[in-house]
Write an enzyme that holds these catalytic residues in place. Structure first.
Site, PDB file in Angstrom:
ATOM      1  N   CYS A   1       0.830  -1.206   0.000  1.00 36.54           N
ATOM      2  CA  CYS A   1       0.000   0.000   0.000  1.00 36.54           C
ATOM      3  C   CYS A   1       0.868   1.261   0.000  1.00 36.54           C
ATOM      4  O   CYS A   1       1.699   1.462   0.895  1.00 36.54           O
ATOM      5  CB  CYS A   1      -0.932  -0.018   1.206  1.00 36.54           C
ATOM      6  SG  CYS A   1      -1.802   1.530   1.494  1.00 36.54           S
TER       7      CYS A   1
ATOM      8  N   CYS B   1       0.261   3.512   3.021  1.00 34.66           N
ATOM      9  CA  CYS B   1       0.869   2.936   4.224  1.00 34.66           C
ATOM     10  C   CYS B   1       2.360   3.278   4.292  1.00 34.66           C
ATOM     11  O   CYS B   1       2.887   3.600   5.358  1.00 34.66           O
ATOM     12  CB  CYS B   1       0.679   1.421   4.243  1.00 34.66           C
ATOM     13  SG  CYS B   1      -1.052   0.877   4.206  1.00 34.66           S
TER      14      CYS B   1
END
Length: 423
Positions: free
Chosen positions: A53, A56
């Site tokens: 991600c 993230c």
């Protein structure tokens, strides 16, 4: 030489940054499957992430700074991160549906963070939610200090009461958005006049008002969604609150809410966002617009329809709504259990159903066996009667044979006498 010096400075800067990031990472714990059982004794701020991600990865250095800051300030909150793709069952149990998801876990409660992903905002959220639901204000000095720090201030004034119970209940749901305080009447500023106690006072924009069951107009939106529809409804609510304050301030309060989870549980309905909803906090009724709200004029017309009684009210606190609330809460509990942990849900609800099924089967089987036993007993009794009757016939036959034997003996005696006479 200058180029070499610049290169050395860049290398030194990179080394310092790497050291800071690494040291920050040391205050963030990598969590695994043991976290589920070990977490309940502590308060945890957790980042559920996925390795692939992009958001993230962008959050990671900020998260390390959060961990280091929380440790340095002596906060009781522990900071951790969990790979939600490797420990998907635990992530699912905590309701993780996207990455990254930030949650504060406190006992059996899990609070979602929906604000900006900055160090200061995340730390402020953690300190607010980790602390007591209701914070006391013991002095006027403390009240003034808190009022300067918070744009909106909710204060409960009074002793124990049903209103305080409701206040605590609301605080447990909305502590993720703002602080809730309590104070005695003499702590409040002199310009504050409360008609009765207990009371809830709201301080905002240099003034205050007392909660009295007003209507609350809310724009339910997704703050992360920057589409025109979401921002437009939020702007409409703000414009009506500002430009029509003199018209509606007596009867209405205005605001916006991020996400529809809380409002869905309150209305026992599934509202599609963005939308407008008006709550009547005195009788738990609510109003939904019968047509799309395009502009401020549409919103004003909707409010006027509510005030003159032409808008349809839904919900309420009648008997049917209370029964509906019980059913809705039970359904929500069952669904949440199965979503978070299917195996646990099967055990909790399957085991009692299995026991009940076995009991019902045993009762039905016992009745059937009893009927068969009674039938067999009746047959046996009839058979005994037949045997008894047959025994009586045999006895009669034996008596008859006995008579024949007796007659035969008499005849033999007469025959002997006759023979003796002849002689």
């Amino acid at each position: 030489m200058a180029a070499a010096g610049g290169r050395h400075r860049w290398l030194l800067w990179a080394a310092v940054v790497a050291h800071v990031v690494a040291s920050g990472a040391g205050f963030v714990e990598d969590l695994d499957e043991s976290f589920k059982e070990n977490r309940k004794d502590d308060i945890w701020l957790v980042d559920f992430y996925a390795p692939w991600c992009g958001h993230c990865k962008k959050l990671e250095p900020v998260w390390n700074e959060v961990g280091m800051e929380m440790k340095n300030m002596g906060s009781p909150v522990k900071v951790g991160k969990m790979d939600a793709t490797s420990f998907s069952s635990i992530a699912s149990e905590f309701g993780v549906r996207g990455y990254p998801t930030i949650k504060l876990l406190k006992g059996d409660l899990a609070y979602n963070y929906r604000g900006p992903r900055t160090k200061d905002d995340i730390i402020e959220f953690a300190n607010r939610v980790a602390g007591p639901l209701i914070r006391p204000l013991p002095s006027q000095h403390m009240f003034e200090h808190v009022q300067k720090r918070h744009r909106v201030l909710f204060v409960y004034v009074g002793g124990e009461s049903p209103l305080k119970e409701k206040y605590i209940e609301v605080a447990s749901e909305l502590i993720v958005y703002t602080y809730f305080f309590s104070a005695s009447e003499d702590v409040l500023p002199e310009y504050v006049t409360l008609p009765e106690l207990p009371a809830v006072a709201v301080f905002k924009d240099g003034t205050y008002f007392v909660y009295d069951g007003k209507l609350v107009a809310i724009a339910v939106i997704d703050d992360k969604n920057s589409s025109v529809e979401h921002t437009r409804l939020k702007s409409i609510i703000q414009e009506v609150a500002r430009d029509y304050r003199d018209h509606f301030h007596r009867d209405f309060q205005f605001g916006h809410m991020d996400g529809n989870d809380y409002i869905n549980s309150l209305l026992m309905d599934d509202l599609t966002i963005p939308t407008i909803v008006v709550l009547n906090t005195s009788n738990q009724q609510y109003f939904l617009p019968d047509r799309h709200i395009e502009n401020t004029e549409d919103m004003v017309q909707f409010i006027n329809n509510i005030l003159d009684g032409t808008a349809e009210a839904q919900g309420g606190d009648g008997l049917l709504q209370r029964i509906k609330r019980i059913i809705y809460d039970a359904k929500s509990t069952v669904v949440s259990v199965f979503k978070s942990s299917p195996l646990l849900g099967c055990f909790l609800f399957g085991l009692p159903l299995g026991v009940i099924s076995i009991m019902c089967y045993g009762i039905c089987t016992a009745d059937t066996d009893g009927g068969v036993d009674e039938h067999e007993a009746a047959k046996k009794e009839n058979g005994d009667r037949d045997l008894t009757d047959e025994g009586s016939e045999e006895e009669q036959e034996e008596e008859k044979n006995g008579k024949y034997t007796e007659l035969s003996d008499g005849e033999l005696k007469q025959k002997d006498i006759m023979e003796k006479k002849k002689d």
